[in-house]
Scaffold this motif. Structure first.
Motif: not given
Length: 234
Positions: A133, A136, A180, A49, A53, A185, A162
């Motif tokens: 993270a 979002a 999430p 992941e 990204k 995110t 973040s």
């Protein structure tokens, strides 16, 4: 800087990205030893992941998975090694390496630490899960997200806007999956070291801080270095 030091030099973007891809490829190969299917291998899923990204090419990603899982007939033998000590002005540092030749890496690290000091500093760090993270959507609350997702704590992350969520090492995958649903995110998720009593950058002169940064940059230049965790906060 307290969680993970990142180079602030003016290196060319292509070179920096190439180095990042190289580090991620190593992590993917090591994680893929536990199986080539990310859905059944949580360590591999987290690294994959992260690679996606940062737009790692699909061919590079798939080749690293196959190589690590032993599907290409090639032997992958990376060893995980930690070097610890002090940067100039007693700033504690944990250096995480993945190497295929410890006999090469160890003397290189000793040379890199000459302007500091190799010494046991692990006692001054906690081993934790680190999840960076970003919201979002507007209004996402980091404190609520940390509580609901099962994180132990949170603080400002490295990227602007973040949040760094800190977890028990065994809860890293669980919390990264839960965030999430709390409006965040996940940018990256890994295990690492967080200093218990970091030194404040404000306590160092501009010249001293420059010496620390130069020391860290010298270590980061080593291709075997994956991560550095530094006891220094803004």
């Amino acid at each position: 800087m307290g969680a993970q030091w990142k180079s602030k030099g003016k290196a060319q973007v292509a070179d920096a990205k190439g180095k990042l891809f190289g580090k991620l490829a190593k992590e993917i190969m090591v994680a893929a030893r536990g199986g080539a299917d990310p859905a059944a291998n949580s360590k591999l899923r987290l690294v994959v992941e992260q690679a996606r990204k940062v737009s790692m090419p699909k061919d590079t990603l798939e080749r690293a998975i196959k190589k690590g899982a032993g599907l290409t007939g090639e032997t992958v033998n990376f060893e995980h090694v930690i070097y610890e000590g002090y940067a100039p002005h007693r700033v504690p540092v944990m250096v995480e390496c993945l190497t295929d030749n410890v006999n090469r890496t160890a003397p290189e690290m000793r040379v890199a630490f000459r302007k500091g000091q190799m010494s046991a500093v692990a006692w001054d760090f906690d081993y934790v899960g680190m999840i960076e993270a970003e919201p979002a959507a507007a209004g996402a609350d980091a404190e609520v997200a940390a509580i609901e997702a099962g994180a132990q704590d949170f603080e400002a992350g490295d990227a602007e806007g973040s949040t760094l969520f800190l977890t028990d090492p065994t809860d890293l995958d669980l919390v990264s999956k839960a965030l999430p649903a709390q409006g965040f995110t996940v940018l990256s998720a890994k295990l690492g070291y967080k200093a218990k009593t970091p030194i404040s950058a404000a306590s160092l002169s501009a010249e001293q801080l420059e010496e620390v940064q130069a020391f860290l940059a010298g270590i980061d230049d080593n291709d075997d270095v994956q991560n550095m965790f530094v006891g220094l906060v803004d």
